[in-house]
Design an enzyme around this catalytic site. Structure first.
Site, PDB file in Angstrom:
ATOM      1  N   GLY A 244       0.760  -1.241   0.000  1.00 40.47           N
ATOM      2  CA  GLY A 244       0.000   0.000   0.000  1.00 40.47           C
ATOM      3  C   GLY A 244       0.784   1.280   0.000  1.00 40.47           C
ATOM      4  O   GLY A 244       0.228   2.345  -0.245  1.00 40.47           O
ATOM      5  N   GLU A 279       4.101  -6.679   1.850  1.00 47.40           N
ATOM      6  CA  GLU A 279       3.569  -7.050   0.532  1.00 47.40           C
ATOM      7  C   GLU A 279       3.541  -5.861  -0.427  1.00 47.40           C
ATOM      8  O   GLU A 279       2.483  -5.470  -0.924  1.00 47.40           O
ATOM      9  CB  GLU A 279       2.134  -7.586   0.689  1.00 47.40           C
ATOM     10  CG  GLU A 279       2.001  -8.791   1.584  1.00 47.40           C
ATOM     11  CD  GLU A 279       0.534  -9.175   1.817  1.00 47.40           C
ATOM     12  OE1 GLU A 279      -0.372  -8.354   1.539  1.00 47.40           O
ATOM     13  OE2 GLU A 279       0.304 -10.299   2.275  1.00 47.40           O
ATOM     14  N   PRO A 280       4.678  -5.247  -0.702  1.00 47.69           N
ATOM     15  CA  PRO A 280       4.656  -4.093  -1.599  1.00 47.69           C
ATOM     16  C   PRO A 280       4.443  -4.511  -3.055  1.00 47.69           C
ATOM     17  O   PRO A 280       4.993  -5.525  -3.499  1.00 47.69           O
ATOM     18  CB  PRO A 280       6.059  -3.503  -1.426  1.00 47.69           C
ATOM     19  CG  PRO A 280       6.915  -4.691  -1.110  1.00 47.69           C
ATOM     20  CD  PRO A 280       6.052  -5.620  -0.308  1.00 47.69           C
ATOM     21  N   GLY A 281       3.657  -3.758  -3.762  1.00 52.05           N
ATOM     22  CA  GLY A 281       3.493  -3.984  -5.200  1.00 52.05           C
ATOM     23  C   GLY A 281       3.962  -2.748  -5.943  1.00 52.05           C
ATOM     24  O   GLY A 281       5.054  -2.684  -6.502  1.00 52.05           O
ATOM     25  N   TYR A 323      -9.403   4.730 -12.255  1.00 53.74           N
ATOM     26  CA  TYR A 323      -9.223   5.449 -10.981  1.00 53.74           C
ATOM     27  C   TYR A 323      -8.906   6.927 -11.180  1.00 53.74           C
ATOM     28  O   TYR A 323      -8.411   7.565 -10.237  1.00 53.74           O
ATOM     29  CB  TYR A 323      -8.015   4.898 -10.204  1.00 53.74           C
ATOM     30  CG  TYR A 323      -7.835   3.431 -10.074  1.00 53.74           C
ATOM     31  CD1 TYR A 323      -8.891   2.604  -9.689  1.00 53.74           C
ATOM     32  CD2 TYR A 323      -6.582   2.847 -10.277  1.00 53.74           C
ATOM     33  CE1 TYR A 323      -8.688   1.243  -9.522  1.00 53.74           C
ATOM     34  CE2 TYR A 323      -6.375   1.497 -10.109  1.00 53.74           C
ATOM     35  CZ  TYR A 323      -7.432   0.701  -9.735  1.00 53.74           C
ATOM     36  OH  TYR A 323      -7.221  -0.635  -9.560  1.00 53.74           O
ATOM     37  N   CYS A 349     -13.087   2.897 -28.415  1.00 52.90           N
ATOM     38  CA  CYS A 349     -14.381   3.549 -28.588  1.00 52.90           C
ATOM     39  C   CYS A 349     -15.136   3.662 -27.275  1.00 52.90           C
ATOM     40  O   CYS A 349     -16.140   2.982 -27.039  1.00 52.90           O
ATOM     41  CB  CYS A 349     -15.191   2.821 -29.649  1.00 52.90           C
ATOM     42  SG  CYS A 349     -14.345   2.901 -31.224  1.00 52.90           S
ATOM     43  N   TYR A 378       0.377  -2.239 -12.123  1.00 57.41           N
ATOM     44  CA  TYR A 378      -1.028  -2.138 -12.520  1.00 57.41           C
ATOM     45  C   TYR A 378      -1.165  -1.573 -13.931  1.00 57.41           C
ATOM     46  O   TYR A 378      -2.114  -0.866 -14.246  1.00 57.41           O
ATOM     47  CB  TYR A 378      -1.830  -1.312 -11.490  1.00 57.41           C
ATOM     48  CG  TYR A 378      -1.654  -1.855 -10.089  1.00 57.41           C
ATOM     49  CD1 TYR A 378      -2.264  -3.050  -9.715  1.00 57.41           C
ATOM     50  CD2 TYR A 378      -0.833  -1.221  -9.153  1.00 57.41           C
ATOM     51  CE1 TYR A 378      -2.067  -3.587  -8.445  1.00 57.41           C
ATOM     52  CE2 TYR A 378      -0.638  -1.753  -7.881  1.00 57.41           C
ATOM     53  CZ  TYR A 378      -1.257  -2.934  -7.538  1.00 57.41           C
ATOM     54  OH  TYR A 378      -1.068  -3.460  -6.288  1.00 57.41           O
TER      55      TYR A 378
HETATM   56  C1  LIG Z   1      -2.882  -5.277  -3.906  1.00 55.84           C
HETATM   57  C2  LIG Z   1      -2.358  -5.851  -2.660  1.00 55.84           C
HETATM   58  C3  LIG Z   1      -1.074  -5.544  -2.232  1.00 55.84           C
HETATM   59  C4  LIG Z   1      -0.161  -4.574  -2.952  1.00 55.84           C
HETATM   60  O1  LIG Z   1      -0.624  -3.273  -2.888  1.00 55.84           O
HETATM   61  P1  LIG Z   1       0.331  -2.063  -3.362  1.00 55.84           P
HETATM   62  O2  LIG Z   1      -0.461  -0.861  -3.133  1.00 55.84           O
HETATM   63  O3  LIG Z   1       0.640  -2.298  -4.792  1.00 55.84           O
HETATM   64  O4  LIG Z   1       1.554  -2.123  -2.519  1.00 55.84           O
HETATM   65  C5  LIG Z   1      -0.608  -6.163  -1.085  1.00 55.84           C
HETATM   66  N1  LIG Z   1      -1.386  -7.023  -0.387  1.00 55.84           N
HETATM   67  C6  LIG Z   1      -2.635  -7.333  -0.765  1.00 55.84           C
HETATM   68  C7  LIG Z   1      -3.434  -8.281   0.037  1.00 55.84           C
HETATM   69  C8  LIG Z   1      -3.173  -6.757  -1.905  1.00 55.84           C
HETATM   70  O5  LIG Z   1      -4.412  -7.057  -2.283  1.00 55.84           O
END
Ligand SMILES: *Cc1c(COP(=O)(O)O)cnc(C)c1O
Length: 435
Positions: A244, A279-281, A323, A349, A378
């Site tokens: 997050g 859990e960084p994305g 978003y 379209c 994303y």
């Molecule tokens: C999407 C998600 C993440 C990653 O979120 P980011 O904002 O990209 O860091 C981590 N944990 C869970 C459970 C998620 O659904």
């Protein structure tokens, strides 16, 4: 910081000119930088390495949904990353990229029995349970397989946060997780189940969070619950703090740094004696990728409104349509001239296929190459073939090397996925010809 820089007037990904990439693979295309991914991972890894011993063995589990390309996952796997997954497909991707099962976390609100069985059999490290019905189903699945599964309860701490309502997950009305009181009860139930071993608590309150306060509040809830559970004689050895943390999508935008985030987490969890999972994305991948696109034309209406029409559409990069997300857009070849407002649109379209309104841009022309920055998370993972546009390809750069890490499907490949039933193949229609 990223490794997309202008050299001799041309934007490069590390040592590779984006003009070269466009000439080779065409546009639109995603381009990722290994050095940037590596740097983002290391900054976070170094910040958590400074944690006191009571926060043991932090695992950085990359959220595969942000970018599931096998080459990206393999890059992170080599640095020691685990994976946070939300489907069987993502578990398969993580395993295929060389991430060991014991570094894979399985999250998500709607895991099917088949997916739970797959995860249990694969031996993932931990399944994050998000509801009572899921806990019951997992207990049955694990018993059926006669395997004991380590579970964490995903807590909904009633602290929502994030860059947009659609990416806020920790509010009381959001579908994710269970309320703290219920999580305590479920934890005790899990401890009593024959094939479940509750090991900890998890939370993930939203995405693109730029301020640490909501995260601090959520982590505080986990801390209190840990103490309550331990007071009841239940073991809590692991806390999963989710992802997050936000990133700057515009140069200089204020976001909490990974170091401040790690220091805050360590302060909240001080003395707890737990293994931590992160859990960084977005934090790792967003600014490690760009979407390379070409200007189809500039349509200047009689009233003066300028539409910049790109060959990338909302199907390639959904975030603005989904978003209202902001992505910076710049020409690959540095361009003099005064910036004027443009409406930046794709060819799809739908009016939603609008990347920006009134965006000041230099005088770009048909054929010019441009990039959307901050597109490594994303981006490709959400891409689709709407309007029968072929799935966007992906390129990974590493120093002066680059490789196509997902090819653009050819037209036959795209069409061959559909099947036309026998009864429509009669006569001399083109469908009756063998393909
Ligand atoms: C999407 C998600 C993440 C990653 O979120 P980011 O904002 O990209 O860091 C981590 N944990 C869970 C459970 C998620 O659904």
């Amino acid at each position: 910081m990223d490794h997309f820089d202008c050299r001799d007037g041309v934007l490069h990904a590390e040592d590779v000119s984006l003009e070269t990439v466009a000439a080779e693979v065409g546009t639109p295309a995603y381009v990722y930088s290994t050095a940037t991914l590596t740097r983002h991972y290391r900054v976070l890894a170094e910040a958590v390495a400074a944690w006191p011993d009571a926060l043991r063995r932090p695992l950085i589990a990359f959220a595969v949904k942000a970018n599931g390309n096998l080459a990206v996952l393999a890059t992170l796997a080599r640095l020691g990353a685990g994976a946070d997954t939300v489907s069987e497909g993502e578990i398969r991707r993580a395993l295929a990229a060389g991430i060991p099962a014991d570094r894979i976390i399985f999250s998500g609100v709607g895991k099917t029995d088949a997916e739970l069985a797959f995860a249990v059999t694969a031996g993932v490290r931990q399944i994050n349970v998000e509801s009572r019905p899921e806990l019951d189903r997992l207990a049955a699945v694990a018993a059926g397989l006669d395997r004991t599964v380590e579970v964490a309860m995903r807590v909904n701490p009633r602290v929502g946060a994030g860059g947009h309502a659609k990416i806020t997950t920790g509010g009381a009305a959001d579908k994710f997780g269970v309320a703290p009181e219920e999580a305590l009860a479920l934890y005790a139930e899990a401890a009593a189940a024959s094939h479940l071993q509750p090991v900890g608590l998890a939370c993930h309150i939203g995405s693109q969070i730029t301020d640490l306060e909501p995260l601090r509040a959520a982590f505080g809830v986990l801390r209190e619950m840990t103490q309550t559970l331990r007071g009841q004689g239940l073991a809590v050895t692991r806390l999963d703090l989710g992802g997050g943390l936000g990133v700057p999508y515009v140069g200089g935008a204020a976001t909490a740094s990974p170091a401040d985030y790690a220091a805050m987490a360590a302060a909240v969890m001080d003395g707890l004696e737990v293994d931590i999972v992160l859990e960084p994305g977005r934090l790792l991948a967003a600014n490690a990728g760009v979407l390379l696109t070409r200007v189809v034309h500039v349509n200047v209406r009689p009233d003066g409104r300028r539409f910049l029409v790109l060959d990338a559409g909302m199907n390639d990069l959904m975030r603005p349509a989904l978003y209202d997300a902001f992505h910076d857009l710049k020409p690959v070849r540095a361009m003099p001239g005064e910036a004027t407002p443009h409406d930046v649109v794709g060819p799809v379209c739908e009016t939603g296929d609008t990347f920006a309104r009134d965006r000041p841009l230099p005088p770009v022309q048909a054929g010019d190459l441009m990039v959307f920055t901050g597109a490594g998370a994303y981006g490709a993972s959400m891409a689709n073939e709407y309007n029968s546009r072929r799935l966007v390809p992906e390129v990974l750069v590493d120093g002066d090397r680059h490789a196509l890490v997902r090819a653009r499907p050819d037209w036959d490949e795209m069409l061959a996925r559909d099947r036309v039933p026998e009864w429509l193949r009669q006569g001399d229609s083109p469908l009756s010809a063998p393909r």
